[in-house]
Design a protein around this motif. Structure first.
Motif, PDB file in Angstrom:
ATOM      1  N   LEU A 144       0.813  -1.223   0.000  1.00 19.45           N
ATOM      2  CA  LEU A 144       0.000   0.000   0.000  1.00 19.45           C
ATOM      3  C   LEU A 144       0.847   1.274   0.000  1.00 19.45           C
ATOM      4  CD1 LEU A 144      -3.124   0.700   0.215  1.00 19.45           C
ATOM      5  CD2 LEU A 144      -2.587   1.369   2.554  1.00 19.45           C
ATOM      6  N   THR A 145       1.816   1.360   0.905  1.00 11.77           N
ATOM      7  CA  THR A 145       2.559   2.613   1.066  1.00 11.77           C
ATOM      8  C   THR A 145       3.373   2.944  -0.181  1.00 11.77           C
ATOM      9  OG1 THR A 145       2.630   2.295   3.451  1.00 11.77           O
ATOM     10  CG2 THR A 145       4.242   3.816   2.521  1.00 11.77           C
ATOM     11  N   VAL A 146       4.036   1.958  -0.731  1.00 11.69           N
ATOM     12  CA  VAL A 146       4.882   2.226  -1.892  1.00 11.69           C
ATOM     13  C   VAL A 146       4.010   2.544  -3.121  1.00 11.69           C
ATOM     14  CG1 VAL A 146       5.139  -0.242  -2.408  1.00 11.69           C
ATOM     15  CG2 VAL A 146       6.831   1.352  -3.272  1.00 11.69           C
ATOM     16  N   ALA A 147       2.879   1.878  -3.236  1.00 14.26           N
ATOM     17  CA  ALA A 147       1.985   2.164  -4.370  1.00 14.26           C
ATOM     18  C   ALA A 147       1.365   3.551  -4.224  1.00 14.26           C
ATOM     19  CB  ALA A 147       0.904   1.087  -4.467  1.00 14.26           C
ATOM     20  N   ALA A 148       0.955   3.906  -3.010  1.00 16.67           N
ATOM     21  CA  ALA A 148       0.351   5.225  -2.787  1.00 16.67           C
ATOM     22  C   ALA A 148       1.360   6.342  -3.058  1.00 16.67           C
ATOM     23  CB  ALA A 148      -0.184   5.321  -1.363  1.00 16.67           C
ATOM     24  N   ALA A 149       2.608   6.099  -2.680  1.00 14.81           N
ATOM     25  CA  ALA A 149       3.643   7.108  -2.937  1.00 14.81           C
ATOM     26  C   ALA A 149       3.809   7.321  -4.447  1.00 14.81           C
ATOM     27  CB  ALA A 149       4.970   6.680  -2.303  1.00 14.81           C
TER      28      ALA A 149
END
Lengths: 243, 243
Positions: free
Chosen positions: A126-131
């Motif tokens: 989630l975090t890397v995709a959202a970034a």
């Protein structure tokens, strides 16, 4: 800049993916499994439309290809691996190519046309995709989140994940032109709370996994940032782009 | 007994409407307009797939047929009426047959196959439609709410109305087997509040109406129980069933 969500590939307008940065979500389980495989050292995952296509792909590419996938949640007879993220161990997949055929997720990946970039997203990245989505908007590109859904219909697990992804990337009320599905996914994510597995467990996809003795996959799929890689689809292969 | 929602006709499984009591929602504006017309004395509304089909229908049925409908929200050149509920006055429609062609709603009505009953639902007939759904479940029948959506994609106005309809009929947590879309629509209705026009005004459909100088239709569509009739589709005509 616009923020679009499509709850199914069929709901995508003919030009809706063109030029956008696209994130495909099939959280139970294809995009979770793709993240697990690449995180554990697979060279690439090749999304296939059907099991037959996966077999042909393996014949073309040679002996280091593992056949993986599911039909009705269950492993396909003769294939090396199913579609469970728990099977994608380093021992099983490191250095390998995987030809993956699933009912909804790989087809959703293959349905995207003319996008600037196509990524696989899930709770586990989630975090890397959202970034990456935030970066795209900062650079003036539109973002499209494409939910795989379930046999052409709405799937709550994917829609909720799309909302969590937008929340993470842009906050609860993005100052961007959102389509109706993007607004709805934000409402779902805001209302249903942050407990991934609790939300997943009330979905049809989870019920099918429980019925197939695959309930443990739900907990893996709900472990946020467990496999923090960003699979990108390019030339028909999902790989981790070089940093 | 099951409670299903489909956010688009394309999201409907091949057998999903069979044997069910079906409520079709295109709240902005087709099903609202159908309720207005029948409430004000129209003999029947004939849903048509295209303007050409409406014209052929009128030629077949004779001189008391009014042509009505829209393309891209606007009235169709040569037609007697548009698709605005405000046009469906007693003076305009009493005693008349209407051949109605709209982009999403009439097509959704025509896409239902093998249902036990098919009704048009909206905010303007919420209570009477919800009562019919409750009766269906009490009699052991499954209920399907089919949202027209927008050109094949999710429409928040329809999904919210579906949730309000289920809330009215069965409460926030029905003791019935709900599909994922039914659960999502209940969350949307519960989260977005009870102010119909406020919710509608944030949707793409409302933006298009505003752009076409039809904003007043949004307030009409959001007036709960303004046209308390239950249009039933039978033999290709929507009429009010005899009590």
């Amino acid at each position: 800049m616009t923020l679009h969500v499509a709850f199914t590939p069929a709901g995508l307008g003919p030009q809706e993916s063109a030029g956008r940065v696209v994130f495909v979500i099939d959280v139970l389980r294809a995009t979770t499994t793709i993240c697990a495989a690449l995180h554990h050292g697979a060279r690439a995952v090749i999304p296939c439309d059907t099991p037959d296509e996966a077999v042909r792909m393996a014949q073309t590419l040679g002996s280091d290809v593992l056949l993986a996938g599911e039909r009705q949640a269950l492993p396909i007879p003769g294939f090396h691996l199913g579609n469970s993220p728990r099977e994608m161990t380093r021992e099983a997949v490191s250095g390998k190519l995987l030809a993956l055929a699933t009912t909804n997720g790989t087809r959703a990946l293959l349905s995207v046309n003319g996008a600037a970039h196509v990524y696989a997203a899930a709770a586990v990245n989630l975090t890397v995709a959202a970034a990456r989505a935030r970066q795209a908007v900062e650079e003036g590109q539109g973002v499209l989140v494409l939910c795989a859904g379930r046999e052409g219909a709405f799937a709550l697990d994917d829609a909720y994940t799309a909302g969590r992804f937008l929340l993470k990337a842009f906050g609860p009320d993005p100052a961007l032109a959102c389509n109706d599905a993007a607004r709805a996914s934000l409402v779902l994510a805001g209302s249903l709370g942050a407990a991934w597995t609790t939300v997943f467990s009330r979905t049809r996809a989870a019920a099918d996994l429980v019925a197939s003795d695959l309930a443990a996959d739900i907990a893996v799929a709900g472990t946020e940032d467990a496999f923090p890689v960003l699979p990108e689809l390019r030339d028909r292969r999902l790989t981790i782009p070089a940093a």
